[in-house]
Write a protein that holds these residues in place. Sequence first.
Motif, mmCIF file in Angstrom:
data_model
loop_
_atom_site.group_PDB
_atom_site.id
_atom_site.type_symbol
_atom_site.label_atom_id
_atom_site.label_comp_id
_atom_site.label_asym_id
_atom_site.label_seq_id
_atom_site.Cartn_x
_atom_site.Cartn_y
_atom_site.Cartn_z
ATOM 1 N N GLU A 135 22.541 -45.339 -23.666
ATOM 2 C CA GLU A 135 21.557 -44.470 -23.015
ATOM 3 C C GLU A 135 22.230 -43.261 -22.385
ATOM 4 O OE1 GLU A 135 18.434 -48.103 -21.968
ATOM 5 O OE2 GLU A 135 19.789 -47.326 -20.442
ATOM 6 N N HIS A 136 23.377 -43.464 -21.742
ATOM 7 C CA HIS A 136 24.095 -42.347 -21.133
ATOM 8 C C HIS A 136 24.672 -41.415 -22.191
ATOM 9 C CE1 HIS A 136 24.677 -43.423 -16.676
ATOM 10 N NE2 HIS A 136 23.662 -44.130 -17.149
ATOM 11 N N THR A 137 25.135 -41.989 -23.299
ATOM 12 C CA THR A 137 25.617 -41.151 -24.399
ATOM 13 C C THR A 137 24.498 -40.265 -24.920
ATOM 14 O OG1 THR A 137 27.323 -42.740 -25.058
ATOM 15 C CG2 THR A 137 26.563 -41.202 -26.743
ATOM 16 N N CYS A 138 23.312 -40.824 -25.060
ATOM 17 C CA CYS A 138 22.164 -40.039 -25.531
ATOM 18 C C CYS A 138 21.781 -38.961 -24.516
ATOM 19 C CB CYS A 138 20.971 -40.963 -25.802
ATOM 20 S SG CYS A 138 21.177 -42.048 -27.227
ATOM 21 N N MET A 139 21.806 -39.305 -23.240
ATOM 22 C CA MET A 139 21.477 -38.300 -22.220
ATOM 23 C C MET A 139 22.508 -37.173 -22.203
ATOM 24 S SD MET A 139 19.868 -40.387 -18.970
ATOM 25 C CE MET A 139 21.321 -41.372 -18.616
ATOM 26 N N ALA A 140 23.773 -37.523 -22.418
ATOM 27 C CA ALA A 140 24.808 -36.494 -22.487
ATOM 28 C C ALA A 140 24.564 -35.575 -23.684
ATOM 29 C CB ALA A 140 26.190 -37.132 -22.585
ATOM 30 N N ALA A 143 24.978 -25.555 -16.544
ATOM 31 C CA ALA A 143 23.676 -25.946 -17.082
ATOM 32 C C ALA A 143 23.706 -27.389 -17.558
ATOM 33 C CB ALA A 143 23.279 -25.017 -18.230
ATOM 34 N N PHE A 144 24.814 -27.788 -18.188
ATOM 35 C CA PHE A 144 24.942 -29.180 -18.614
ATOM 36 C C PHE A 144 24.868 -30.118 -17.421
ATOM 37 C CE2 PHE A 144 27.776 -32.827 -18.799
ATOM 38 C CZ PHE A 144 27.210 -33.550 -19.834
ATOM 39 N N THR A 145 25.590 -29.798 -16.354
ATOM 40 C CA THR A 145 25.626 -30.656 -15.169
ATOM 41 C C THR A 145 24.232 -30.829 -14.575
ATOM 42 O OG1 THR A 145 27.873 -29.882 -14.693
ATOM 43 C CG2 THR A 145 26.683 -30.986 -12.913
ATOM 44 N N LYS A 146 23.493 -29.753 -14.458
ATOM 45 C CA LYS A 146 22.154 -29.817 -13.868
ATOM 46 C C LYS A 146 21.213 -30.654 -14.727
ATOM 47 C CE LYS A 146 22.548 -25.360 -11.494
ATOM 48 N NZ LYS A 146 22.093 -23.948 -11.456
ATOM 49 N N ARG A 147 21.285 -30.478 -16.033
ATOM 50 C CA ARG A 147 20.384 -31.216 -16.913
ATOM 51 C C ARG A 147 20.745 -32.691 -16.984
ATOM 52 N NH1 ARG A 147 20.024 -26.168 -17.734
ATOM 53 N NH2 ARG A 147 18.229 -25.181 -18.727
ATOM 54 N N PHE A 148 22.038 -32.980 -16.974
ATOM 55 C CA PHE A 148 22.453 -34.388 -16.986
ATOM 56 C C PHE A 148 22.072 -35.060 -15.670
ATOM 57 C CE2 PHE A 148 26.206 -37.482 -17.737
ATOM 58 C CZ PHE A 148 25.340 -38.401 -18.318
ATOM 59 N N ALA A 149 22.233 -34.354 -14.561
ATOM 60 C CA ALA A 149 21.857 -34.900 -13.257
ATOM 61 C C ALA A 149 20.358 -35.178 -13.187
ATOM 62 C CB ALA A 149 22.263 -33.929 -12.143
ATOM 63 N N ARG A 150 19.558 -34.276 -13.736
ATOM 64 C CA ARG A 150 18.114 -34.489 -13.752
ATOM 65 C C ARG A 150 17.757 -35.736 -14.563
ATOM 66 N NH1 ARG A 150 15.081 -30.192 -17.100
ATOM 67 N NH2 ARG A 150 15.889 -31.575 -18.721
ATOM 68 N N ARG A 151 18.385 -35.888 -15.703
ATOM 69 C CA ARG A 151 18.110 -37.058 -16.541
ATOM 70 C C ARG A 151 18.559 -38.349 -15.857
ATOM 71 N NH1 ARG A 151 18.523 -33.269 -20.820
ATOM 72 N NH2 ARG A 151 16.679 -33.557 -22.166
ATOM 73 N N LEU A 152 19.694 -38.292 -15.171
ATOM 74 C CA LEU A 152 20.186 -39.474 -14.473
ATOM 75 C C LEU A 152 19.218 -39.892 -13.373
ATOM 76 C CD1 LEU A 152 22.479 -41.529 -14.102
ATOM 77 C CD2 LEU A 152 23.551 -39.927 -12.515
ATOM 78 N N ARG A 153 18.656 -38.927 -12.654
ATOM 79 C CA ARG A 153 17.692 -39.257 -11.601
ATOM 80 C C ARG A 153 16.508 -40.033 -12.169
ATOM 81 N NH1 ARG A 153 18.767 -33.966 -9.387
ATOM 82 N NH2 ARG A 153 17.023 -33.119 -10.563
ATOM 83 N N LEU A 181 15.012 -44.343 -12.060
ATOM 84 C CA LEU A 181 13.654 -44.759 -11.717
ATOM 85 C C LEU A 181 13.007 -45.653 -12.768
ATOM 86 C CD1 LEU A 181 11.824 -41.710 -10.086
ATOM 87 C CD2 LEU A 181 12.941 -43.659 -8.990
ATOM 88 N N ALA A 182 13.564 -45.674 -13.975
ATOM 89 C CA ALA A 182 12.970 -46.453 -15.064
ATOM 90 C C ALA A 182 13.414 -47.912 -15.062
ATOM 91 C CB ALA A 182 13.310 -45.813 -16.401
ATOM 92 N N LEU A 183 14.041 -48.355 -13.974
ATOM 93 C CA LEU A 183 14.422 -49.759 -13.789
ATOM 94 C C LEU A 183 15.393 -50.263 -14.851
ATOM 95 C CD1 LEU A 183 10.858 -51.170 -12.959
ATOM 96 C CD2 LEU A 183 12.600 -50.339 -11.347
ATOM 97 N N LYS A 215 24.452 -45.777 -7.092
ATOM 98 C CA LYS A 215 24.588 -45.049 -5.829
ATOM 99 C C LYS A 215 24.494 -43.543 -6.040
ATOM 100 C CE LYS A 215 27.410 -48.519 -3.415
ATOM 101 N NZ LYS A 215 28.754 -48.804 -2.838
ATOM 102 N N SER A 216 25.114 -43.053 -7.091
ATOM 103 C CA SER A 216 25.060 -41.608 -7.328
ATOM 104 C C SER A 216 23.646 -41.173 -7.686
ATOM 105 C CB SER A 216 26.034 -41.219 -8.448
ATOM 106 O OG SER A 216 25.669 -41.811 -9.681
ATOM 107 N N GLY A 217 22.914 -42.022 -8.421
ATOM 108 C CA GLY A 217 21.524 -41.703 -8.736
ATOM 109 C C GLY A 217 20.674 -41.609 -7.482
ATOM 110 N N ILE A 218 20.893 -42.539 -6.560
ATOM 111 C CA ILE A 218 20.157 -42.513 -5.290
ATOM 112 C C ILE A 218 20.520 -41.265 -4.487
ATOM 113 C CG2 ILE A 218 19.880 -43.696 -3.077
ATOM 114 C CD1 ILE A 218 20.296 -46.341 -4.632
ATOM 115 N N LYS A 219 21.803 -40.920 -4.465
ATOM 116 C CA LYS A 219 22.240 -39.726 -3.743
ATOM 117 C C LYS A 219 21.594 -38.467 -4.323
ATOM 118 C CE LYS A 219 26.622 -39.411 -2.542
ATOM 119 N NZ LYS A 219 28.109 -39.466 -2.641
#
Length: 351
Positions: free
Chosen positions: A55-60, A73-83, A87-89, A99-103
């Motif tokens: 899943e992380h490979t696909c998000m990257a 731009a990559f960092t912002k988009r990856f961070a948005r996807r991680l957030r 939430l998708a459990l 922890k980083s997702g919560i932060k």
Amino acid sequence: MNRDAIVGCILGTAVGDAIGLPYEGLSPKRAERLLGTPDRHRFFFGRGMISDDTEHTCMAAQSLIEAGGNVDAFTKRFARRLRWWILALPAGVGKATAKSGIKLWLGWKPENAGVFSAGNGPAMRTAVFGAAIDDVSLLRELVRASSRLTHSDPKADDGAIAVALAAKHARQGASINADVWLGEVVDAVGDDGAELIDLLRRAIDSVQANESTLAFAKSLGLQRGVTGYTYHTVPVAIHTWLSHPQDFRQAVTTIIQCGGDADTTAAIVGGIIGAGVGPEGIPTDWLDRIREYPRSVRWMRELGEALADSLERNSVSRAPNINPIAVVVRNLLFLAIVLFHCFRRLAPPYR
């Protein structure tokens, strides 16, 4: 263009992840007694599913498509996807990533969201960078951005760049020159990565001495399995790659038999070798028996093609997306199957 390498890397990561998933956390001996040889899918009635590694490979890959070579731009988009991914459990998410997702949800900037951890989370998702990016400087910056989003320990970053450069080296030709690859890693990590370089040199020497990957893992004190510490995961994964650079099936089987964090180690090896052999080099029976939605095998192929197209055009493109409601439903089913495996492990054999 690296089209076959990109598609092969994504699919190889998925297959290694899915084959290794039922074996996660088991010692080599108990895994063999409980599940048998990792020569086919054993997650759910002979079928396989992916975990956070894929899943992380696909998000990257999605974020690379939308960034057009721009690291910020990559960092912002990856961070948005991680957030939204948090939430998708998702089941089995690592502590540092959680922890980083919560932060990120609490307002931390992406560059400050990482937790000081040397886990293998960054390494599990970076083979796709090596499959896709030719410019080593850009590759290094993207890997660093991806790593620091969840793990701030430089060791996690160094392990990730070693994996990315392995995938890059693997897709550049059938002949693997371990010394050339190691020289690239030395240049990338600098003096601070001396411990990792020593471990990687030990892996190369072990392969040249025809030592098995399992024996090498044991020499690192990993008799009960490869841990999630990146300085354990990456050297063993590299040993496996160098031992079987063109044999996807044997490589994935071999590293799973080392035990421990088997889905992640097999995902890393699958991504590296997949970048080298392409989709045609991945066992069809393993690929066809993955049962996933919405990140289906077909969708992952399309994602790889879309990333290759965006790199050919050298422009920002729209990445293939997925239905978020479908992701939540899928994750609940996935969690139920994981719990079944957990209960099964409460029964014999125990060793």
